[in-house]
Design a protein around this motif. Structure first.
Motif, PDB file in Angstrom:
ATOM      1  N   PHE A  94       0.825  -1.206   0.000  1.00 60.46           N
ATOM      2  CA  PHE A  94       0.000   0.000   0.000  1.00 60.46           C
ATOM      3  C   PHE A  94       0.864   1.263   0.000  1.00 60.46           C
ATOM      4  O   PHE A  94       0.516   2.267  -0.621  1.00 60.46           O
ATOM      5  CB  PHE A  94      -0.938   0.013   1.196  1.00 60.46           C
ATOM      6  CG  PHE A  94      -2.223  -0.728   0.982  1.00 60.46           C
ATOM      7  CD1 PHE A  94      -3.119  -0.317   0.001  1.00 60.46           C
ATOM      8  CD2 PHE A  94      -2.558  -1.829   1.758  1.00 60.46           C
ATOM      9  CE1 PHE A  94      -4.321  -0.989  -0.203  1.00 60.46           C
ATOM     10  CE2 PHE A  94      -3.751  -2.509   1.558  1.00 60.46           C
ATOM     11  CZ  PHE A  94      -4.638  -2.097   0.572  1.00 60.46           C
ATOM     12  N   LYS A  95       1.988   1.217   0.691  1.00 59.96           N
ATOM     13  CA  LYS A  95       2.871   2.383   0.712  1.00 59.96           C
ATOM     14  C   LYS A  95       3.399   2.703  -0.682  1.00 59.96           C
ATOM     15  O   LYS A  95       3.539   3.877  -1.043  1.00 59.96           O
ATOM     16  CB  LYS A  95       4.042   2.142   1.670  1.00 59.96           C
ATOM     17  CG  LYS A  95       3.700   2.286   3.142  1.00 59.96           C
ATOM     18  CD  LYS A  95       4.959   2.089   3.984  1.00 59.96           C
ATOM     19  CE  LYS A  95       4.698   2.222   5.459  1.00 59.96           C
ATOM     20  NZ  LYS A  95       5.933   2.006   6.263  1.00 59.96           N
ATOM     21  N   THR A  96       3.733   1.671  -1.472  1.00 61.75           N
ATOM     22  CA  THR A  96       4.237   1.945  -2.824  1.00 61.75           C
ATOM     23  C   THR A  96       3.158   2.609  -3.674  1.00 61.75           C
ATOM     24  O   THR A  96       3.454   3.508  -4.472  1.00 61.75           O
ATOM     25  CB  THR A  96       4.719   0.665  -3.523  1.00 61.75           C
ATOM     26  OG1 THR A  96       3.636  -0.268  -3.678  1.00 61.75           O
ATOM     27  CG2 THR A  96       5.864   0.023  -2.775  1.00 61.75           C
ATOM     28  N   ALA A  97       1.909   2.182  -3.492  1.00 62.42           N
ATOM     29  CA  ALA A  97       0.818   2.800  -4.243  1.00 62.42           C
ATOM     30  C   ALA A  97       0.635   4.255  -3.840  1.00 62.42           C
ATOM     31  O   ALA A  97       0.458   5.142  -4.688  1.00 62.42           O
ATOM     32  CB  ALA A  97      -0.476   2.012  -4.026  1.00 62.42           C
ATOM     33  N   LEU A  98       0.702   4.518  -2.546  1.00 65.35           N
ATOM     34  CA  LEU A  98       0.553   5.887  -2.062  1.00 65.35           C
ATOM     35  C   LEU A  98       1.762   6.733  -2.424  1.00 65.35           C
ATOM     36  O   LEU A  98       1.626   7.927  -2.722  1.00 65.35           O
ATOM     37  CB  LEU A  98       0.336   5.875  -0.547  1.00 65.35           C
ATOM     38  CG  LEU A  98      -1.047   5.384  -0.120  1.00 65.35           C
ATOM     39  CD1 LEU A  98      -1.052   5.003   1.360  1.00 65.35           C
ATOM     40  CD2 LEU A  98      -2.108   6.446  -0.398  1.00 65.35           C
ATOM     41  N   TRP A  99       2.945   6.136  -2.410  1.00 64.68           N
ATOM     42  CA  TRP A  99       4.154   6.871  -2.842  1.00 64.68           C
ATOM     43  C   TRP A  99       3.990   7.322  -4.284  1.00 64.68           C
ATOM     44  O   TRP A  99       4.261   8.493  -4.605  1.00 64.68           O
ATOM     45  CB  TRP A  99       5.387   5.980  -2.710  1.00 64.68           C
ATOM     46  CG  TRP A  99       6.601   6.568  -3.374  1.00 64.68           C
ATOM     47  CD1 TRP A  99       7.467   7.481  -2.841  1.00 64.68           C
ATOM     48  CD2 TRP A  99       7.048   6.324  -4.717  1.00 64.68           C
ATOM     49  NE1 TRP A  99       8.433   7.824  -3.772  1.00 64.68           N
ATOM     50  CE2 TRP A  99       8.200   7.124  -4.922  1.00 64.68           C
ATOM     51  CE3 TRP A  99       6.605   5.505  -5.754  1.00 64.68           C
ATOM     52  CZ2 TRP A  99       8.899   7.120  -6.129  1.00 64.68           C
ATOM     53  CZ3 TRP A  99       7.289   5.505  -6.963  1.00 64.68           C
ATOM     54  CH2 TRP A  99       8.422   6.304  -7.133  1.00 64.68           C
ATOM     55  N   PHE A 100       3.561   6.424  -5.154  1.00 63.27           N
ATOM     56  CA  PHE A 100       3.366   6.782  -6.550  1.00 63.27           C
ATOM     57  C   PHE A 100       2.311   7.877  -6.674  1.00 63.27           C
ATOM     58  O   PHE A 100       2.462   8.816  -7.444  1.00 63.27           O
ATOM     59  CB  PHE A 100       2.941   5.552  -7.361  1.00 63.27           C
ATOM     60  CG  PHE A 100       2.868   5.800  -8.844  1.00 63.27           C
ATOM     61  CD1 PHE A 100       3.964   5.564  -9.655  1.00 63.27           C
ATOM     62  CD2 PHE A 100       1.701   6.293  -9.425  1.00 63.27           C
ATOM     63  CE1 PHE A 100       3.899   5.813 -11.026  1.00 63.27           C
ATOM     64  CE2 PHE A 100       1.627   6.546 -10.785  1.00 63.27           C
ATOM     65  CZ  PHE A 100       2.734   6.301 -11.584  1.00 63.27           C
ATOM     66  N   TRP A 101       1.236   7.761  -5.910  1.00 62.28           N
ATOM     67  CA  TRP A 101       0.136   8.729  -5.963  1.00 62.28           C
ATOM     68  C   TRP A 101       0.582  10.124  -5.521  1.00 62.28           C
ATOM     69  O   TRP A 101       0.187  11.125  -6.117  1.00 62.28           O
ATOM     70  CB  TRP A 101      -0.989   8.238  -5.069  1.00 62.28           C
ATOM     71  CG  TRP A 101      -2.244   9.061  -5.119  1.00 62.28           C
ATOM     72  CD1 TRP A 101      -2.590  10.088  -4.293  1.00 62.28           C
ATOM     73  CD2 TRP A 101      -3.321   8.912  -6.047  1.00 62.28           C
ATOM     74  NE1 TRP A 101      -3.827  10.580  -4.635  1.00 62.28           N
ATOM     75  CE2 TRP A 101      -4.295   9.879  -5.712  1.00 62.28           C
ATOM     76  CE3 TRP A 101      -3.569   8.042  -7.112  1.00 62.28           C
ATOM     77  CZ2 TRP A 101      -5.489   9.999  -6.424  1.00 62.28           C
ATOM     78  CZ3 TRP A 101      -4.759   8.176  -7.821  1.00 62.28           C
ATOM     79  CH2 TRP A 101      -5.696   9.144  -7.471  1.00 62.28           C
ATOM     80  N   MET A 102       1.409  10.189  -4.511  1.00 61.82           N
ATOM     81  CA  MET A 102       1.774  11.458  -3.889  1.00 61.82           C
ATOM     82  C   MET A 102       3.002  12.123  -4.495  1.00 61.82           C
ATOM     83  O   MET A 102       3.276  13.292  -4.217  1.00 61.82           O
ATOM     84  CB  MET A 102       2.026  11.248  -2.394  1.00 61.82           C
ATOM     85  CG  MET A 102       0.854  10.683  -1.615  1.00 61.82           C
ATOM     86  SD  MET A 102      -0.600  11.763  -1.554  1.00 61.82           S
ATOM     87  CE  MET A 102       0.048  13.168  -0.640  1.00 61.82           C
ATOM     88  N   THR A 103       3.762  11.406  -5.319  1.00 66.77           N
ATOM     89  CA  THR A 103       5.065  11.879  -5.773  1.00 66.77           C
ATOM     90  C   THR A 103       5.024  12.451  -7.180  1.00 66.77           C
ATOM     91  O   THR A 103       4.606  11.773  -8.131  1.00 66.77           O
ATOM     92  CB  THR A 103       6.099  10.734  -5.715  1.00 66.77           C
ATOM     93  OG1 THR A 103       6.138  10.208  -4.382  1.00 66.77           O
ATOM     94  CG2 THR A 103       7.482  11.229  -6.096  1.00 66.77           C
ATOM     95  N   GLU A 104       5.478  13.679  -7.310  1.00 63.22           N
ATOM     96  CA  GLU A 104       5.617  14.298  -8.631  1.00 63.22           C
ATOM     97  C   GLU A 104       6.801  13.671  -9.361  1.00 63.22           C
ATOM     98  O   GLU A 104       7.873  13.504  -8.791  1.00 63.22           O
ATOM     99  CB  GLU A 104       5.842  15.802  -8.470  1.00 63.22           C
ATOM    100  CG  GLU A 104       6.094  16.536  -9.779  1.00 63.22           C
ATOM    101  CD  GLU A 104       6.462  17.989  -9.567  1.00 63.22           C
ATOM    102  OE1 GLU A 104       6.318  18.787 -10.509  1.00 63.22           O
ATOM    103  OE2 GLU A 104       6.924  18.333  -8.453  1.00 63.22           O
ATOM    104  N   PRO A 141       2.763  15.789 -13.029  1.00 64.80           N
ATOM    105  CA  PRO A 141       2.451  16.203 -11.650  1.00 64.80           C
ATOM    106  C   PRO A 141       2.101  14.966 -10.837  1.00 64.80           C
ATOM    107  O   PRO A 141       1.970  13.858 -11.382  1.00 64.80           O
ATOM    108  CB  PRO A 141       1.235  17.107 -11.824  1.00 64.80           C
ATOM    109  CG  PRO A 141       0.539  16.536 -13.021  1.00 64.80           C
ATOM    110  CD  PRO A 141       1.638  16.048 -13.948  1.00 64.80           C
ATOM    111  N   SER A 142       1.935  15.122  -9.555  1.00 65.34           N
ATOM    112  CA  SER A 142       1.469  13.995  -8.754  1.00 65.34           C
ATOM    113  C   SER A 142      -0.042  13.845  -8.927  1.00 65.34           C
ATOM    114  O   SER A 142      -0.757  14.816  -9.182  1.00 65.34           O
ATOM    115  CB  SER A 142       1.802  14.193  -7.277  1.00 65.34           C
ATOM    116  OG  SER A 142       0.993  15.198  -6.701  1.00 65.34           O
TER     117      SER A 142
END
Length: 284
Positions: A193-203, A208-209
């Motif tokens: 889940f962290k990898t999914a959220l990292w991708f979502w939040m990271t520009e 853009p993010s």
């Protein structure tokens, strides 16, 4: 400029502040009495009952290879490491972002089909690894994040993170070796889940993010305007998989993402906002 419907009004800002103050006061009082109380604001929008019985109705069916992997507790634990996720802007904006995120990861891991029980959009989080990957997803020209011998960087986890140039920086940001141990994304549900959220939040320039797009922080460049990359759920799809889905009218994959998003937005009681698809957008 962000779409006006994504910008909070003064009244909605006041409401958001009051809501966050309520969360803070509630957490302070309850945490003092019950130390194990979960004060993550996400859990007030996505309850465990909603997660298991309405959103991901079939994720733990025997037919799903990821059965038992994507637990509610893992999702909530992962969101604690990204405090702005689902916690930026007014309540409508927050709900839209969460609905959009859940829709995208549902499509990436879907086990649904047109005549599936409870409909095609009740089968998110059915898979944790890409089925029949077409390659090892190693970009050998990327010297910053070199592939480790014998490792494959196929899609894993909720957003099906893939390629060495994603595993490397995701691991660095999250505290695991994404190049030497990419398998952890399919073996540890919190990290997944962290990898999914990292991708979502990271520009990842020029992209853009996804977060910035959904909360009204997207500021299109001249190139974006020329490419018709306007804010909305369609742009999020462009960020995730635009090369295969955008600039194509009535794309089946894009439509599946939209179907999930509409369902989840309805569950959360919000409208879907503008620009649902990327059919008229150039991909990055």
């Amino acid at each position: 400029m962000a779409h006006p419907s994504l910008l909070p009004s003064s009244s909605s800002l006041l409401f958001s502040f009051s809501l966050l103050l309520f969360f803070s006061l509630t957490c302070n009082v309850e945490a003092r009495d019950t130390p194990k109380h979960d004060c993550n604001p996400i859990s007030y929008i996505v309850t465990e009952k909603l997660y298991n019985n309405s959103i991901f109705l079939h994720k733990d069916d025997a037919a799903c290879p990821a059965k038992g992997f994507y637990s509610y507790s893992s999702f909530i634990e992962a969101t604690k490491h990204f405090p702005e996720f689902g916690n930026t802007g007014d309540l409508i904006t927050r709900k839209r972002e969460i609905a959009a995120f859940l829709a995208q990861i549902s499509h990436e891991t879907t086990g649904g089909w047109a005549t599936a029980p409870d409909g095609p959009y009740a089968w998110g989080l059915c898979f944790k690894e890409e089925v029949n990957p077409q390659s090892d997803y190693c970009d050998s020209t990327n010297t910053q994040w070199p592939c480790y011998p014998g490792k494959t960087y196929h899609g894993r986890g909720p957003i099906q993170i893939s390629w060495n140039f994603n595993y490397g920086p995701a691991g660095q940001a999250l505290g695991f070796d994404g190049l030497k141990n990419p398998e952890v994304v399919a073996n540890n549900s919190v990290i997944a889940f962290k990898t999914a959220l990292w991708f979502w939040m990271t520009e990842q320039k020029p992209k853009p993010s996804c977060h910035d797009v959904m909360v009204g922080r997207y500021h299109p460049t001249a190139a974006d305007i020329a490419a018709n990359r306007t804010a909305g759920f369609g742009l999020v799809t462009n960020i995730i998989n635009g090369g295969l889905e955008c600039g194509i009218p009535d794309n089946a994959q894009s439509n599946d993402r939209i179907g999930y998003y509409k369902k989840y937005a309805q569950i959360f009681g919000v409208d879907v906002g503008p620009n649902l698809d990327c059919a008229n957008q150039q991909h990055y």
